[in-house]
Design a protein around this motif. Structure first.
Motif, PDB file in Angstrom:
ATOM      1  N   GLN A 129      -4.730   0.084   1.725  1.00  0.00           N
ATOM      2  CA  GLN A 129      -4.812  -0.655   2.984  1.00  0.00           C
ATOM      3  C   GLN A 129      -6.253  -1.079   3.265  1.00  0.00           C
ATOM      4  O   GLN A 129      -6.498  -2.206   3.707  1.00  0.00           O
ATOM      5  CB  GLN A 129      -4.274   0.189   4.136  1.00  0.00           C
ATOM      6  CG  GLN A 129      -2.773   0.317   4.142  1.00  0.00           C
ATOM      7  CD  GLN A 129      -2.283   1.198   5.272  1.00  0.00           C
ATOM      8  OE1 GLN A 129      -3.032   2.003   5.832  1.00  0.00           O
ATOM      9  NE2 GLN A 129      -1.011   1.062   5.610  1.00  0.00           N
ATOM     10  N   ALA A 186       0.819  -1.215   0.000  1.00  0.00           N
ATOM     11  CA  ALA A 186       0.000   0.000   0.000  1.00  0.00           C
ATOM     12  C   ALA A 186       0.853   1.265   0.000  1.00  0.00           C
ATOM     13  O   ALA A 186       0.539   2.235  -0.694  1.00  0.00           O
ATOM     14  CB  ALA A 186      -0.935   0.001   1.210  1.00  0.00           C
ATOM     15  N   ALA A 187       1.944   1.255   0.734  1.00  0.00           N
ATOM     16  CA  ALA A 187       2.799   2.446   0.827  1.00  0.00           C
ATOM     17  C   ALA A 187       3.467   2.791  -0.503  1.00  0.00           C
ATOM     18  O   ALA A 187       3.900   3.923  -0.700  1.00  0.00           O
ATOM     19  CB  ALA A 187       3.864   2.241   1.897  1.00  0.00           C
ATOM     20  N   PRO A 244      -2.050   5.201  -0.348  1.00  0.00           N
ATOM     21  CA  PRO A 244      -1.757   4.117   0.600  1.00  0.00           C
ATOM     22  C   PRO A 244      -2.933   3.729   1.496  1.00  0.00           C
ATOM     23  O   PRO A 244      -3.185   2.534   1.689  1.00  0.00           O
ATOM     24  CB  PRO A 244      -0.602   4.673   1.431  1.00  0.00           C
ATOM     25  CG  PRO A 244      -0.017   5.768   0.628  1.00  0.00           C
ATOM     26  CD  PRO A 244      -1.112   6.303  -0.238  1.00  0.00           C
TER      27      PRO A 244
END
Length: 130
Positions: free
Chosen positions: A67, A57-58, A63
């Motif tokens: 998530q 996700a980052a 992000p």
């Protein structure tokens, strides 16, 4: 992010199938649901996809959104694991039959979402190179 992009491409492929061959797509769901590996595959694929979305996700444009998507996929996988295979199959068949007339519309929306997913996954990489 490459795994998320691959997920987006697979989603795009299924979306295009829904859009251009809705009857065949519905029949594909029904045929797939009759396979002995249907239920375990559905569980495992969602858990893996959810884990991938959470893990990477980052590395995306959004992000938090990724998530959340990952968490939803993990929860769906866990829910399916608690669902009897016969009930899951029945749901898949009924959904395919009932939604067949809406698959073109769903396909249009899904194509847009798949392209957005791919962009969000690779857009972060593009922004980093600039």
């Amino acid at each position: 992010m490459y795994l998320i992009t691959a997920f987006g491409l697979l989603m795009l492929l299924f979306s295009l199938m829904m859009l251009f061959k809705p009857d065949a797509f519905a029949q594909g769901i029904i045929s797939f649901s009759e396979q002995p590996y249907f239920h375990p595959f559905e569980i495992i694929s969602r858990l893996i996809a959810g884990g991938i979305f959470m893990a990477y996700a980052a590395d995306t444009q959004f992000p938090l959104l990724f998530q959340v998507i990952g968490l939803v996929l993990l929860l769906v996988g866990a829910g399916l694991a608690l669902t009897p295979a016969s009930l899951h199959k029945k749901f898949a068949v009924q959904s395919a039959q009932r939604c067949k007339n809406y698959f073109r519309l769903i396909g249009v929306v899904s194509v847009v979402l798949a392209v957005a997913l791919i962009y969000a996954a690779v857009g972060h990489l593009i922004d980093q190179q600039q």
